[in-house]
Enzyme design. Structure first.
Site, PDB file in Angstrom:
ATOM      1  N   ASN A   1      -0.379   6.643   7.803  1.00 32.41           N
ATOM      2  CA  ASN A   1      -0.201   5.197   7.994  1.00 32.41           C
ATOM      3  C   ASN A   1      -1.474   4.479   8.437  1.00 32.41           C
ATOM      4  OD1 ASN A   1       1.453   2.675   8.923  1.00 32.41           O
ATOM      5  ND2 ASN A   1       0.365   3.369  10.757  1.00 32.41           N
TER       6      ASN A   1
ATOM      7  N   TYR B   1     -10.344  -3.406  -0.051  1.00 29.78           N
ATOM      8  CA  TYR B   1      -9.057  -2.942   0.478  1.00 29.78           C
ATOM      9  C   TYR B   1      -8.131  -2.507  -0.657  1.00 29.78           C
ATOM     10  CZ  TYR B   1      -4.557  -3.124   2.929  1.00 29.78           C
ATOM     11  OH  TYR B   1      -3.317  -2.815   3.441  1.00 29.78           O
TER      12      TYR B   1
ATOM     13  N   SER C   1      -9.129   0.715  -2.182  1.00 31.35           N
ATOM     14  CA  SER C   1      -8.789   1.898  -1.363  1.00 31.35           C
ATOM     15  C   SER C   1      -7.303   2.197  -1.439  1.00 31.35           C
ATOM     16  CB  SER C   1      -9.224   1.672   0.096  1.00 31.35           C
ATOM     17  OG  SER C   1      -8.389   0.727   0.737  1.00 31.35           O
TER      18      SER C   1
HETATM   19  P1  NAD Z   1      -2.194  -2.461  12.030  1.00 28.13           P
HETATM   20  O1  NAD Z   1      -3.594  -2.930  11.935  1.00 28.13           O
HETATM   21  O2  NAD Z   1      -1.266  -3.125  12.975  1.00 28.13           O
HETATM   22  O3  NAD Z   1      -2.155  -0.887  12.330  1.00 28.13           O
HETATM   23  C1  NAD Z   1      -3.055   0.009  11.748  1.00 28.13           C
HETATM   24  C2  NAD Z   1      -3.113   1.242  12.638  1.00 28.13           C
HETATM   25  O4  NAD Z   1      -4.074   2.161  12.101  1.00 28.13           O
HETATM   26  C3  NAD Z   1      -3.575   0.905  14.056  1.00 28.13           C
HETATM   27  O5  NAD Z   1      -2.758   1.613  14.959  1.00 28.13           O
HETATM   28  C4  NAD Z   1      -5.013   1.413  14.094  1.00 28.13           C
HETATM   29  O6  NAD Z   1      -5.447   1.774  15.384  1.00 28.13           O
HETATM   30  C5  NAD Z   1      -4.889   2.611  13.168  1.00 28.13           C
HETATM   31  N1  NAD Z   1      -6.174   3.082  12.659  1.00 28.13           N
HETATM   32  C6  NAD Z   1      -7.130   2.369  12.018  1.00 28.13           C
HETATM   33  N2  NAD Z   1      -8.188   3.149  11.722  1.00 28.13           N
HETATM   34  C7  NAD Z   1      -7.886   4.392  12.191  1.00 28.13           C
HETATM   35  C8  NAD Z   1      -8.566   5.627  12.177  1.00 28.13           C
HETATM   36  N3  NAD Z   1      -9.796   5.734  11.651  1.00 28.13           N
HETATM   37  N4  NAD Z   1      -7.954   6.719  12.729  1.00 28.13           N
HETATM   38  C9  NAD Z   1      -6.710   6.609  13.278  1.00 28.13           C
HETATM   39  N5  NAD Z   1      -6.030   5.447  13.326  1.00 28.13           N
HETATM   40  C10 NAD Z   1      -6.609   4.356  12.790  1.00 28.13           C
HETATM   41  O7  NAD Z   1      -1.622  -2.537  10.551  1.00 28.13           O
HETATM   42  P2  NAD Z   1      -0.177  -2.294   9.914  1.00 28.13           P
HETATM   43  O8  NAD Z   1       0.195  -3.537   9.256  1.00 28.13           O
HETATM   44  O9  NAD Z   1       0.745  -1.653  10.884  1.00 28.13           O
HETATM   45  O10 NAD Z   1      -0.590  -1.254   8.767  1.00 28.13           O
HETATM   46  C11 NAD Z   1      -0.118   0.075   8.653  1.00 28.13           C
HETATM   47  C12 NAD Z   1      -0.408   0.564   7.240  1.00 28.13           C
HETATM   48  O11 NAD Z   1       0.327  -0.240   6.302  1.00 28.13           O
HETATM   49  C13 NAD Z   1      -1.876   0.439   6.839  1.00 28.13           C
HETATM   50  O12 NAD Z   1      -2.246   1.554   6.062  1.00 28.13           O
HETATM   51  C14 NAD Z   1      -1.897  -0.830   6.012  1.00 28.13           C
HETATM   52  O13 NAD Z   1      -2.972  -0.856   5.103  1.00 28.13           O
HETATM   53  C15 NAD Z   1      -0.546  -0.746   5.322  1.00 28.13           C
HETATM   54  N6  NAD Z   1      -0.066  -2.052   4.820  1.00 28.13           N
HETATM   55  C16 NAD Z   1       0.200  -3.078   5.684  1.00 28.13           C
HETATM   56  C17 NAD Z   1       0.626  -4.310   5.157  1.00 28.13           C
HETATM   57  C18 NAD Z   1       0.949  -5.500   6.035  1.00 28.13           C
HETATM   58  O14 NAD Z   1       1.293  -6.565   5.468  1.00 28.13           O
HETATM   59  N7  NAD Z   1       0.904  -5.412   7.346  1.00 28.13           N
HETATM   60  C19 NAD Z   1       0.777  -4.455   3.771  1.00 28.13           C
HETATM   61  C20 NAD Z   1       0.479  -3.386   2.953  1.00 28.13           C
HETATM   62  C21 NAD Z   1       0.067  -2.185   3.482  1.00 28.13           C
END
Ligand code: NAD
Length: 246
Positions: A89, A154, A157
């Site tokens: 995640n 983004y 990736s």
């Molecule tokens: P967020 O920014 O709230 O959480 C991301 C988490 O990843 C955080 O806890 C951060 O500390 C952790 N993280 C970042 N880099 C890291 C690393 N190098 N090692 C370990 N942990 C690390 O974002 P979110 O919205 O909860 O996103 C979770 C996932 O869902 C992500 O992969 C994001 O790309 C994906 N996503 C989110 C959305 C959205 O609309 N929020 C949409 C599509 C995909």
């Protein structure tokens, strides 16, 4: 639905990852929760453990650093000796137009979102192959499927995550290990707060269900993919987007 299973969730200290560990623990899974910041998950794990009567262990590492991932798995083996579910995640966002993208950011975004997914999956798959079962869930994004102006790095990736997922699904299916991706749309977490107001409005307007997704919406999809309810589902990319792209 997950009683007795061990689940590793990366980036579990906020947003979607936090909702996933809460949902999994509520359904009986033993949690191995990852964050980069040491001690940041100590309290959450203690609470999950006492509230849901499950094992809950923090493991601190940066998913983009292969050495740290290797050491973390030595720790995980000591904790559980097995792994049933992995949720890749952890992710970082970049909102730069093509002309503004800095090489360091390309390295960082691919390093966490794509390379990190591979590093963690490698070690998880070794444990799962020994058990001849497992479920791996990778967080992609709707923009990994359809692209988005201002998100070349983004979305690139996240498209990579789809290729990684499908290839690993083909490689691991004969070991009874399933690999699927979730493609969230617009989910109410810290990540979307960095979007410019006009971009935010544009994306919100494309949601047919007229509301932001919640971290819980994504966690419920992860629960299905982690559980035996999806035991014949592999190599899929499941949208959780309120109809953004229909
Ligand atoms: P967020 O920014 O709230 O959480 C991301 C988490 O990843 C955080 O806890 C951060 O500390 C952790 N993280 C970042 N880099 C890291 C690393 N190098 N090692 C370990 N942990 C690390 O974002 P979110 O919205 O909860 O996103 C979770 C996932 O869902 C992500 O992969 C994001 O790309 C994906 N996503 C989110 C959305 C959205 O609309 N929020 C949409 C599509 C995909």
């Amino acid at each position: 639905m997950l009683t007795g299973k061990y689940a590793l969730v990366t980036g579990a200290n906020r947003g979607i990852g936090k909702a996933v560990v809460e949902t999994f623990a509520r359904h009986g899974a033993n949690i191995i929760a990852n964050s980069r910041t040491v001690r940041s998950l100590d309290e959450t794990c203690a609470r999950l453990s006492s509230e849901y009567k499950v094992g809950a262990h923090p493991v601190y590492f940066d998913v983009s650093d292969p050495q740290q991932v290797k050491q973390a798995f030595q720790e995980i083996v000591k904790i559980s000796r097995r792994l049933d579910v992995l949720v890749n995640n952890a992710g970082v966002l970049d909102n730069n137009l093509l002309g503004m993208i800095k090489p360091e950011l390309v390295q960082e975004v691919f390093g966490v979102n794509a390379f990190g997914t591979i590093y963690v999956m490698q070690y998880a798959a070794r444990l799962m192959i020994k058990m001849q079962r497992g479920s791996i869930i990778n967080l992609s994004s709707i923009v990994g499927l359809f692209g988005n102006a201002g998100q070349v790095t983004y979305s690139g990736s996240k498209a990579a995550v789809i290729g990684i997922t499908r290839s690993a699904a083909k490689e691991l299916a004969s070991y009874n290990i399933r690999v699927n991706a979730i493609a969230p749309g617009f989910i109410d977490t810290d990540m979307i707060k960095s979007l410019a107001p006009e971009k935010y409005a544009e994306r919100f307007d494309s949601i047919k269900m007229n509301r932001l997704g919640t971290p819980g919406d994504v966690a419920n999809c992860a629960l299905f993919l982690a559980s035996d309810l999806s035991e014949y589902v592999t190599g899929q990319v499941i949208g959780v987007d309120g109809g953004m792209v229909i």
